[in-house]
Write an enzyme that holds these catalytic residues in place. Sequence first.
Site, PDB file in Angstrom:
ATOM      1  N   PHE A 130       0.772  -1.214   0.077  1.00  0.00           N
ATOM      2  CA  PHE A 130      -0.108   0.090  -0.139  1.00  0.00           C
ATOM      3  C   PHE A 130       1.050   1.207   0.017  1.00  0.00           C
ATOM      4  O   PHE A 130       1.919   1.360   0.724  1.00  0.00           O
ATOM      5  CB  PHE A 130      -1.171   0.141   1.144  1.00  0.00           C
ATOM      6  CG  PHE A 130      -2.171   1.047   1.185  1.00  0.00           C
ATOM      7  CD1 PHE A 130      -3.117   0.863   0.358  1.00  0.00           C
ATOM      8  CD2 PHE A 130      -1.845   2.313   1.947  1.00  0.00           C
ATOM      9  CE1 PHE A 130      -4.102   1.776   0.057  1.00  0.00           C
ATOM     10  CE2 PHE A 130      -2.828   3.248   1.788  1.00  0.00           C
ATOM     11  CZ  PHE A 130      -4.032   3.027   1.010  1.00  0.00           C
ATOM     12  N   ASP A 207       1.299  -5.416   7.842  1.00  0.00           N
ATOM     13  CA  ASP A 207       0.382  -4.562   7.790  1.00  0.00           C
ATOM     14  C   ASP A 207      -1.013  -5.283   7.812  1.00  0.00           C
ATOM     15  O   ASP A 207      -1.097  -6.007   6.766  1.00  0.00           O
ATOM     16  CB  ASP A 207       0.480  -3.569   6.527  1.00  0.00           C
ATOM     17  CG  ASP A 207      -0.696  -2.555   6.201  1.00  0.00           C
ATOM     18  OD1 ASP A 207      -1.731  -2.676   6.829  1.00  0.00           O
ATOM     19  OD2 ASP A 207      -0.340  -1.416   5.575  1.00  0.00           O
ATOM     20  N   TYR A 232     -11.240   1.059  10.247  1.00  0.00           N
ATOM     21  CA  TYR A 232     -12.341   1.411   9.671  1.00  0.00           C
ATOM     22  C   TYR A 232     -12.779   0.628   8.334  1.00  0.00           C
ATOM     23  O   TYR A 232     -13.871   0.872   7.737  1.00  0.00           O
ATOM     24  CB  TYR A 232     -12.234   2.847   9.282  1.00  0.00           C
ATOM     25  CG  TYR A 232     -10.951   3.237   8.629  1.00  0.00           C
ATOM     26  CD1 TYR A 232     -10.777   2.873   7.200  1.00  0.00           C
ATOM     27  CD2 TYR A 232     -10.062   4.205   9.075  1.00  0.00           C
ATOM     28  CE1 TYR A 232      -9.545   3.225   6.485  1.00  0.00           C
ATOM     29  CE2 TYR A 232      -8.832   4.386   8.424  1.00  0.00           C
ATOM     30  CZ  TYR A 232      -8.718   4.129   7.021  1.00  0.00           C
ATOM     31  OH  TYR A 232      -7.664   4.407   6.590  1.00  0.00           O
ATOM     32  N   LYS A 233     -12.222  -0.620   8.237  1.00  0.00           N
ATOM     33  CA  LYS A 233     -12.661  -1.255   6.712  1.00  0.00           C
ATOM     34  C   LYS A 233     -13.554  -2.459   7.478  1.00  0.00           C
ATOM     35  O   LYS A 233     -14.638  -2.122   7.820  1.00  0.00           O
ATOM     36  CB  LYS A 233     -11.291  -1.866   6.261  1.00  0.00           C
ATOM     37  CG  LYS A 233     -10.453  -0.646   5.679  1.00  0.00           C
ATOM     38  CD  LYS A 233      -9.116  -1.329   4.877  1.00  0.00           C
ATOM     39  CE  LYS A 233      -8.370  -0.359   4.550  1.00  0.00           C
ATOM     40  NZ  LYS A 233      -8.707   0.559   3.463  1.00  0.00           N
ATOM     41  N   ARG A 381     -12.652  -2.812  -7.261  1.00  0.00           N
ATOM     42  CA  ARG A 381     -12.466  -3.831  -6.086  1.00  0.00           C
ATOM     43  C   ARG A 381     -14.039  -4.069  -5.588  1.00  0.00           C
ATOM     44  O   ARG A 381     -14.783  -3.036  -5.369  1.00  0.00           O
ATOM     45  CB  ARG A 381     -11.708  -3.138  -4.995  1.00  0.00           C
ATOM     46  CG  ARG A 381     -10.262  -3.111  -5.258  1.00  0.00           C
ATOM     47  CD  ARG A 381      -9.454  -2.567  -3.931  1.00  0.00           C
ATOM     48  NE  ARG A 381      -9.994  -1.587  -3.289  1.00  0.00           N
ATOM     49  CZ  ARG A 381      -9.290  -1.078  -2.137  1.00  0.00           C
ATOM     50  NH1 ARG A 381      -8.364  -1.846  -1.728  1.00  0.00           N
ATOM     51  NH2 ARG A 381      -9.608  -0.096  -1.584  1.00  0.00           N
TER      52      ARG A 381
END
Lengths: 421, 421
Positions: A130, A207, A232-233, A381
């Site tokens: 990322f 991560d 938050y995912k 996605r």
Amino acid sequence: MFSELHPEADPATLDAADPLASFRSEFAHDTEDLIYLDGNSLGRPPRAVLDAVRRVTDEEWTNRLIRGWDEWIELPSRAGDALAADVVGARPGEVLVCDSTSVNLYKLAAAALDAAPKGRRVIVTDDDNFPTDRYILAGIAERHGGELRVIHTDIDEGVDPKTVAKAVKKDTALLCLSHVSYRSGAIADMAAITERAHKSGAKVLWDLCHSAGAVPVELDACGVDLAVGCTYKYLNAGPGAPAFLYVREELQTRLRQPMWGWFSQTDQFAMGPEYLPREDIGRFAVGTPTVVGVAAVEAAVAVTARAGVAALREKSVRLGAYAQALFAEWLAPLGFELASPDDPLRRGGHLTLAHKEAWRIGQAMRARGVIPDYREPDRLRLGFAPLYNGYRDVHEGLSRVADIVRSGEYEKFPAEKGQVT
Amino acid sequence: MFSELHPEADPATLDAADPLASFRSEFAHDTEDLIYLDGNSLGRPPRAVLDAVRRVTDEEWTNRLIRGWDEWIELPSRAGDALAADVVGARPGEVLVCDSTSVNLYKLAAAALDAAPKGRRVIVTDDDNFPTDRYILAGIAERHGGELRVIHTDIDEGVDPKTVAKAVKKDTALLCLSHVSYRSGAIADMAAITERAHKSGAKVLWDLCHSAGAVPVELDACGVDLAVGCTYKYLNAGPGAPAFLYVREELQTRLRQPMWGWFSQTDQFAMGPEYLPREDIGRFAVGTPTVVGVAAVEAAVAVTARAGVAALREKSVRLGAYAQALFAEWLAPLGFELASPDDPLRRGGHLTLAHKEAWRIGQAMRARGVIPDYREPDRLRLGFAPLYNGYRDVHEGLSRVADIVRSGEYEKFPAEKGQVT
């Protein structure tokens, strides 16, 4: 395992047999008609999280005022302990909820480089990691006498353990990878890669942003040294909710993070002249934690814990396999290609499709009430969040995508890229 | 100016003449009976802030989901611009709301040391600076090839400009001080000290935690280079609400902060291979901002802006002068000493009293519904927040303190120190 997940299967029947179906009603939503397939970027709000935020603001802050800190002071480690036990396979005292993922990555990676022997100045990562990971590590390498070694990863298949093994050598201080690739959803073999890096004497930092709450994570069992992740995912703690960090217990006092903030100070409120870092996970805190945010994380983790990560993973894999079957039947003939590993067990919570018109199709999907996200260069996605997505979401969502492309509806949207989030 | 603020004055009459009196009703509270004198540590909740939090959680997050980012992405700089215009005297594009004060201090001080010429490796601060400032700067000095020069400040009188002037020399990269002392409330002469440090070629970073929203701040007019501050004290944005940072426009592209997070990246969502820091204030962001927190800051600043910092300051000075008159009449005879500058105009929003039994008196005050805070070694801070505190709070609060000491009521409380917040 997936034989019943064929294109002709009735999604209502599949939903009826879903043991997690009842969790959907625990989430606040505007309309049942919206097909939300972006829980891999921002999860939906559990009512329990909205309630926790309101409890902090309207009761604790309003009524207890400064006295609220009598309890708030423990919140970051208490929420961390819950994450440790229920989400990432760690022991009490190994996880802290604080700051953002990027800030936490900086703290831990800088500390690891500082603590490494003189001959180990290399940080290894991969070019599909990322962006914030790559940038943060590049900054640490440049500024703290290190060197960044960036290996190549296939953007559809995920990180290759052999390439990693070759790159991690006697000069390596730290290996930093994402457990689940943000783009393809490919899962890296945490146990094998960690073990191999340890054989070379390197520390390993994972991560967990795209895996926490989506796939089982066993940090302690895998012997992982360090980890960071977001909430938050798949954990649904809300936009910009604080992140977490993990430091294996045995390593804690051997590492010293660069930001010597007062929340990492022994006997913090003595406010003494010298900085004496705490000897526990609090050592990796910096400033005042966002109380509202950490309370949201605690409440969000409790929802995930009740469902159980194992059950969530099972459903997630099934949703992905079902989506893959529908893709093969409906979307492959329309120019879509799979940009994720073919094996559902090798993917995290999302499925990525490539299409040369992905940008315009993504806009048309939003207009038709299906929310994916777009990632460069030409990917959509589709996230399947097992707490609130059902088989009907997958079926209806992919059906609308097929319509949009078949009808040419996407051509009405601008090809020029605007803001992507 | 303060002749009517004598011990015999009727607080109800004073409140009736208060032009800001109506703001009190904009704050949520449990009971009118509580005398809250700790707004210097955690402000009370404005209803507008509670509403803003609810809007983000129950409307924007719930209904817009990931699409909320279309607007949220601008929130940190928008809230920063409001702070710039209405609170700290800066131009649009000079202030960003993000992270904690400690993290922001680290970013800016490290960037300043990095950008300083080779011969300038010293960071000057004072031994009465807030602990996190001293610790963070010590860490930067140790880790980034700097040296920390800590000057002595009288803990009642605040920083001495002459001592500062002597300490800031040709070897100095950065001077870092608090504008208002956390302990004594003493205001430092920002304009004079900044000018003097600039004559030595040093950059200046001001910590505004105890001044933002309490005293006028004119960063641009004073030629200040860098500043950080918090929003949960006099700005009332809630426990652990995000902090802010200020970088003078001309300096922005000459500084590079050490945490190269993706929110500081040019064309962030292109997610390209190289880190290319933005050329505006966004350059000093790191990771995903806490949306709920930043929205709270924006709403909180709007309340302060409506009252106006000049009017708030005027009332704050008057509340402090009134408290001082009551102190002299009631408390000085009971063993209290003033531990703040004698001149109300030289103090920020709080008045500090020293007493050898301060710890036990503080506990007795809480039990009697008066909330101060305790600070080492023997101080009680009494904060007067002009948005919601009135003359009656001052009168009733100090009257209860006098009672507690006169009656010996405080002796029932343990002398051993527990948790201090």
